[in-house]
Design an enzyme around this catalytic site. Sequence first.
Site, PDB file in Angstrom:
ATOM      1  CG  HIS A   1      -2.000  -0.752   1.290  1.00 16.09           C
ATOM      2  ND1 HIS A   1      -3.255  -0.820   1.717  1.00 16.09           N
ATOM      3  CD2 HIS A   1      -2.213  -1.885   0.356  1.00 16.09           C
ATOM      4  CE1 HIS A   1      -3.969  -1.754   1.294  1.00 16.09           C
ATOM      5  NE2 HIS A   1      -3.382  -2.546   0.594  1.00 16.09           N
TER       6      HIS A   1
ATOM      7  CE1 TYR B   1      -5.687   4.038   8.235  1.00 12.27           C
ATOM      8  CE2 TYR B   1      -6.574   3.797  10.651  1.00 12.27           C
ATOM      9  CZ  TYR B   1      -5.741   3.525   9.523  1.00 12.27           C
ATOM     10  OH  TYR B   1      -4.814   2.585   9.787  1.00 12.27           O
TER      11      TYR B   1
ATOM     12  N   PRO C   1      -5.549   0.561  18.288  1.00 13.41           N
ATOM     13  CG  PRO C   1      -7.226  -0.746  17.538  1.00 13.41           C
ATOM     14  CD  PRO C   1      -7.022   0.009  18.763  1.00 13.41           C
TER      15      PRO C   1
ATOM     16  CE  LYS D   1       3.314   3.557  13.449  1.00 10.07           C
ATOM     17  NZ  LYS D   1       2.941   2.868  12.073  1.00 10.07           N
TER      18      LYS D   1
ATOM     19  CE1 TYR E   1      -1.752   3.780   9.169  1.00 14.89           C
ATOM     20  CE2 TYR E   1      -0.726   3.219   7.352  1.00 14.89           C
ATOM     21  CZ  TYR E   1      -1.774   2.962   8.267  1.00 14.89           C
ATOM     22  OH  TYR E   1      -2.841   2.077   8.083  1.00 14.89           O
TER      23      TYR E   1
HETATM   24  P1  RFL Z   1      -0.140 -11.625  21.700  1.00 14.38           P
HETATM   25  O1  RFL Z   1      -0.680 -11.739  20.226  1.00 14.38           O
HETATM   26  O2  RFL Z   1      -1.117 -11.165  22.511  1.00 14.38           O
HETATM   27  O3  RFL Z   1       0.455 -13.202  22.087  1.00 14.38           O
HETATM   28  C1  RFL Z   1       0.752 -13.315  23.315  1.00 14.38           C
HETATM   29  C2  RFL Z   1       0.458 -15.043  23.327  1.00 14.38           C
HETATM   30  O4  RFL Z   1       0.932 -15.488  24.783  1.00 14.38           O
HETATM   31  C3  RFL Z   1       0.127 -16.457  25.184  1.00 14.38           C
HETATM   32  N1  RFL Z   1       0.110 -16.281  26.714  1.00 14.38           N
HETATM   33  C4  RFL Z   1       0.715 -17.046  27.605  1.00 14.38           C
HETATM   34  N2  RFL Z   1       1.617 -18.354  27.223  1.00 14.38           N
HETATM   35  C5  RFL Z   1       2.071 -19.083  28.231  1.00 14.38           C
HETATM   36  N3  RFL Z   1       1.981 -18.720  29.458  1.00 14.38           N
HETATM   37  C6  RFL Z   1       0.985 -17.769  29.431  1.00 14.38           C
HETATM   38  N4  RFL Z   1       0.737 -17.359  31.146  1.00 14.38           N
HETATM   39  C7  RFL Z   1       0.335 -16.980  28.725  1.00 14.38           C
HETATM   40  N5  RFL Z   1      -0.547 -15.703  28.797  1.00 14.38           N
HETATM   41  C8  RFL Z   1      -0.604 -15.528  27.514  1.00 14.38           C
HETATM   42  C9  RFL Z   1      -1.244 -16.116  24.565  1.00 14.38           C
HETATM   43  O5  RFL Z   1      -2.242 -17.036  24.546  1.00 14.38           O
HETATM   44  C10 RFL Z   1      -0.874 -15.539  23.300  1.00 14.38           C
HETATM   45  O6  RFL Z   1      -0.654 -16.535  22.300  1.00 14.38           O
HETATM   46  O7  RFL Z   1       1.083 -10.432  21.778  1.00 14.38           O
HETATM   47  P2  RFL Z   1       2.598 -10.359  20.938  1.00 14.38           P
HETATM   48  O8  RFL Z   1       3.014 -11.614  20.172  1.00 14.38           O
HETATM   49  O9  RFL Z   1       3.214  -9.242  21.411  1.00 14.38           O
HETATM   50  O10 RFL Z   1       1.711  -9.728  19.548  1.00 14.38           O
HETATM   51  C11 RFL Z   1       0.989  -8.239  19.567  1.00 14.38           C
HETATM   52  C12 RFL Z   1      -0.244  -8.308  18.609  1.00 14.38           C
HETATM   53  O11 RFL Z   1      -1.037  -9.406  18.625  1.00 14.38           O
HETATM   54  C13 RFL Z   1      -0.928  -7.009  18.695  1.00 14.38           C
HETATM   55  O12 RFL Z   1       0.037  -5.845  19.258  1.00 14.38           O
HETATM   56  C14 RFL Z   1      -1.473  -6.369  17.391  1.00 14.38           C
HETATM   57  O13 RFL Z   1      -2.684  -7.310  17.193  1.00 14.38           O
HETATM   58  C15 RFL Z   1      -2.181  -5.273  17.666  1.00 14.38           C
HETATM   59  N6  RFL Z   1      -3.165  -4.850  16.357  1.00 14.38           N
HETATM   60  C16 RFL Z   1      -2.462  -4.208  15.386  1.00 14.38           C
HETATM   61  N7  RFL Z   1      -1.285  -4.036  15.468  1.00 14.38           N
HETATM   62  C17 RFL Z   1      -0.534  -3.562  14.252  1.00 14.38           C
HETATM   63  O14 RFL Z   1       0.569  -3.321  14.149  1.00 14.38           O
HETATM   64  N8  RFL Z   1      -1.328  -3.305  12.925  1.00 14.38           N
HETATM   65  C18 RFL Z   1      -2.547  -3.161  12.899  1.00 14.38           C
HETATM   66  O15 RFL Z   1      -3.310  -3.091  11.978  1.00 14.38           O
HETATM   67  C19 RFL Z   1      -3.372  -3.814  14.139  1.00 14.38           C
HETATM   68  N9  RFL Z   1      -4.675  -3.888  14.265  1.00 14.38           N
HETATM   69  C20 RFL Z   1      -4.638  -4.940  16.440  1.00 14.38           C
HETATM   70  C21 RFL Z   1      -5.322  -4.471  15.555  1.00 14.38           C
HETATM   71  C22 RFL Z   1      -5.154  -5.413  17.596  1.00 14.38           C
HETATM   72  C23 RFL Z   1      -6.474  -5.530  17.613  1.00 14.38           C
HETATM   73  N10 RFL Z   1      -7.134  -5.961  18.939  1.00 14.38           N
HETATM   74  C24 RFL Z   1      -8.004  -6.931  18.949  1.00 14.38           C
HETATM   75  C25 RFL Z   1      -6.484  -5.843  20.057  1.00 14.38           C
HETATM   76  C26 RFL Z   1      -6.752  -4.604  15.552  1.00 14.38           C
HETATM   77  C27 RFL Z   1      -7.137  -5.167  16.630  1.00 14.38           C
HETATM   78  C28 RFL Z   1      -8.804  -5.218  16.607  1.00 14.38           C
HETATM   79  C1  PHB Z   2      -6.798  -4.177  10.414  1.00 13.87           C
HETATM   80  O1  PHB Z   2      -6.807  -4.529   9.259  1.00 13.87           O
HETATM   81  O2  PHB Z   2      -7.173  -4.996  10.966  1.00 13.87           O
HETATM   82  C2  PHB Z   2      -6.424  -3.113  10.602  1.00 13.87           C
HETATM   83  C3  PHB Z   2      -5.997  -1.948  10.037  1.00 13.87           C
HETATM   84  C4  PHB Z   2      -5.432  -0.664  10.337  1.00 13.87           C
HETATM   85  C5  PHB Z   2      -5.549  -0.188  11.471  1.00 13.87           C
HETATM   86  C6  PHB Z   2      -6.249  -1.050  12.385  1.00 13.87           C
HETATM   87  C7  PHB Z   2      -6.448  -2.330  12.055  1.00 13.87           C
HETATM   88  O3  PHB Z   2      -5.112   0.997  11.832  1.00 13.87           O
END
Ligand code: RFL
Ligand code: PHB
Length: 404
Positions: A75, A204, A296, A300, A394
């Site tokens: 993108h 957005y 989100p 980041k 970004y």
């Molecule tokens: P995770 O993915 O939460 O993984 C942690 C893992 O640890 C396990 N765990 C344990 N294991 C052993 N013993 C324990 N006691 C444990 N407790 C927990 C869990 O089961 C899990 O498997 O953390 P990690 O690896 O640091 O990854 C971080 C990302 O998942 C997170 O920052 C992103 O998803 C955030 N996020 C976005 N980030 C972006 O860079 N770009 C995006 O577009 C973006 N969109 C989003 C997002 C997060 C969202 N939500 C739902 C919070 C959109 C959404 C809606």
């Molecule tokens: C997504 O595709 O899940 C997404 C993309 C951009 C954002 C947050 C979530 O800022």
Amino acid sequence: MNVLKTQVAIIGAGPSGLLLGQLLSKQGISNIILERVTGDYVLGRIRAGILEQGFVELVREAGAARRMDEEGEIHDGFEISVDGHRTHIDMKKLTGGDTVVCYGQVEITRDLMAARETAGLITYYEATDVALDNVKSASPSVRFRHDNEAYTLQCDYIAGCDGFHGVSRQTIPAHIRTEHERVYPFGWLGVLSETPPVSKELIYCKHQRGFALASKRSASRSRYYIQVPLSDKVEDWSDDAFWQELKKRLPPEAAAQLVTGPSIEKSIAPLRSFICEPMQYGNLFLVGDAAHIVPPTGAKGLNLAASDVAALYKVLVRVYQQGDKTCIKQYSEIALRRVWHGERFSWWMTNMLHNFTDMSAADMDGKTFARFMQSELSYYLASENGQKVIAEQYVGLSYEELAN
Ligand code: RFL
Ligand code: PHB
């Protein structure tokens, strides 16, 4: 009691833990991952979609990039719509060539899991009662249970990649930790659907009815979000109600293109800014969501997790390949500098793009705060310099190298 040995114990098989494990093993550094749930459960969490260049390069270095390089969409820009008036942020032009890749977190995780399996590396899924011991000593260990048996994993270092609700951060004594937090008075209701996206690029949308985001996973799969009150429950939102509300918040030409269909996944995520300082304690390092959460809006979260992984990877490679342990103390400072920038950007984008009218924010009534933010956003969108400030954050700030 079963006793296992490895160089680096990794807690959590999310993207942080899997990416770190893969990078370390490429350098001959042994590691074992302990994960609380099953692999399928991890893959069931629909989260991020936008990857910065630094993340993409790390996945390539980890040897898990084939599908991302084939199927990920580059993108060059995205749009910001204010009550239906669209501004195109041409990231590539504004930053002198930088872009992001649209490829789902689920797919990255799947690719990293497959690479780990192919390399024959050990992961204990459904590891329970995980507890970290002696993290300040030269020989830390992790206790856990698996298949009704007790284990001790002896190691040199522990990477706490276990997300916001994990055990690693809690292992750092409370008096050592400083935690910063802002909980926002709304959440994001997200829907994944097997429908063609409304637009090639992300949109957005700031709207009087509340924020909305049009994102995607592929040419045939869409991901949409709308701002909802924290009191709303997923069950309150039928698919039909979701599509109707989204249509009202999208710019009219995009709304006219919207193809609706049954939701494959629907969930509400609360929005939070959170940072734990420091990100290390003795031989325990916190990585990714274990140490920080962003709302989100700036895309980041996963990208900050990747820059933590990059910093820890550089430290551990120097420790094991050059025998230099003095660099260990640099980890937290290097990681936190970038984390704070990402946190500030995510907080700023959240403030500018959401509707705070009926809430209080930043110590003033919501209506006044909303007017300040309206002015802030129009100022940045009106000039190339303003757009550049948004674009360069970004696409992601560059990674820091270790000091000598
Ligand atoms: P995770 O993915 O939460 O993984 C942690 C893992 O640890 C396990 N765990 C344990 N294991 C052993 N013993 C324990 N006691 C444990 N407790 C927990 C869990 O089961 C899990 O498997 O953390 P990690 O690896 O640091 O990854 C971080 C990302 O998942 C997170 O920052 C992103 O998803 C955030 N996020 C976005 N980030 C972006 O860079 N770009 C995006 O577009 C973006 N969109 C989003 C997002 C997060 C969202 N939500 C739902 C919070 C959109 C959404 C809606
Ligand atoms: C997504 O595709 O899940 C997404 C993309 C951009 C954002 C947050 C979530 O800022």
